[in-house]
Enzyme design. Sequence first.
Site, short mmCIF file in Angstrom:
data_model
loop_
_atom_site.label_atom_id
_atom_site.label_comp_id
_atom_site.label_asym_id
_atom_site.label_seq_id
_atom_site.Cartn_x
_atom_site.Cartn_y
_atom_site.Cartn_z
N LYS A 214 0.82 -1.21 0.00
CA LYS A 214 0.00 0.00 0.00
C LYS A 214 0.86 1.26 0.00
CE LYS A 214 -3.20 2.54 2.98
NZ LYS A 214 -2.28 3.66 3.14
N LEU A 249 -5.12 -0.15 7.50
CA LEU A 249 -3.96 0.72 7.65
C LEU A 249 -4.42 2.16 7.49
CD1 LEU A 249 -1.16 -1.12 5.61
CD2 LEU A 249 -1.45 -1.07 8.09
N ASP A 250 -3.81 3.05 8.26
CA ASP A 250 -4.15 4.46 8.14
C ASP A 250 -3.85 4.99 6.74
OD1 ASP A 250 -4.88 4.38 10.79
OD2 ASP A 250 -2.92 5.07 11.50
N ARG A 251 -4.46 6.11 6.45
CA ARG A 251 -4.25 6.70 5.13
C ARG A 251 -2.79 7.06 4.90
NH1 ARG A 251 -7.35 12.17 2.89
NH2 ARG A 251 -6.62 12.00 0.72
N THR A 253 -0.24 5.55 6.42
CA THR A 253 0.60 4.38 6.69
C THR A 253 0.77 3.58 5.41
OG1 THR A 253 -0.23 4.26 8.96
CG2 THR A 253 0.87 2.32 8.10
#
Length: 381
Positions: A214, A249-251, A253
């Site tokens: 990602k 997952l955070d934006r 991260t």
Amino acid sequence: MSRDNNSGRPKKPRSSTRNSSDESRASRSGNSGSKPFKKPFPKAGERNSESRGSSGTSYQDRMDKKFGKTEQTDFITNSSEEKKPFRKSAPSRGGSRPGAFDTRDKYERGSLKYGRRPGTDDKREDKNKSFVQKRRLTKIEKDVHKDTIRLNKYIANSGICSRREADELITQGLVEVNGKVVTEMGYQVQKSDKVIFDGQNITPEKPVYVLLNKPKGYISTTKDDKARKTVMDLVANASPYRVFPVGRLDRSTTGVILLTNDGHMTKKLTHPSFDAKKIYHVTLDKKLTNEDLKLIAEGIRLDEGVAEVDAISFIEGKPRNEVGIEIHIGWNRVIRRIFQRLGYEVEALDRVMFAGLTKKNIKRGHWRILSEQEVNNLKML
């Protein structure tokens, strides 16, 4: 005067034979009484030497030139300065012309028989991997477009068991199709049919496992009301089935994240009791002290409770503001809140491993299909 043994005639002296032969030749040629030849005939043993001298090259020299006799050149050894003859080897049959093939080039430049050159191994490996993934997707797409499917394959695609084990379940009468128990081997099921096993409704979709690296700026959801970019945009062509992200997952991260349509596997990997290990590479705004490192290793109290960390350490060869942390709890923004509690801000957060899966050989924003061995390892957790 001696006599010949056969005829009894007296032998002529040998010394006068050459002079008499010259006179007889002159008389036969009609030059009797004229001047003799300017160039007398050579004596015995002189004819070959004169003919060689007249042509400029001897017979031996011509033979050496024709069959390539080795030349003799001089060289000076390291031990003395005296010149010694050095034999230069004759050219081989293949020819020592400029640009001739040298077997050493085969190992320096690589074998060019099949177009292989140094530095192309990585490209060939990537090409082979992409071919394997395309073949897997093609096999899945064929199953999608079929109208009917065998009942044992229907059960196996749902992820419950293998086809052979599904045959045993069918013969035992544990499978129902549209409310009726089916024990017939090879029974064809339509996709619209309702299949129940062990009291639960199952779907015929074959499990698909997609591993994504990602990038930053994408959120880990299937839809977003604010029209922001999601991980689903990156894996749109990964599977004909609809897949879902395992965990979030955070934006901001980055790192490895798994997407699948296997609900059982999703529940297994996200539940804390299964201890799915996750390793993060954390970059802080300032150097982390040894005291704070020990506090994090012992556990930091947050709103949900004590955030237990499996392992934490400085990264070898990196500055003190970069640490590696291993954790299995899945609380929201847990790592960022741990360091914020001690007065640190996380500038970059990258997940390098999830449940034994790493982002090795996956570029940022790219994905790949898991191999059968990797899927088996996940099932064994």
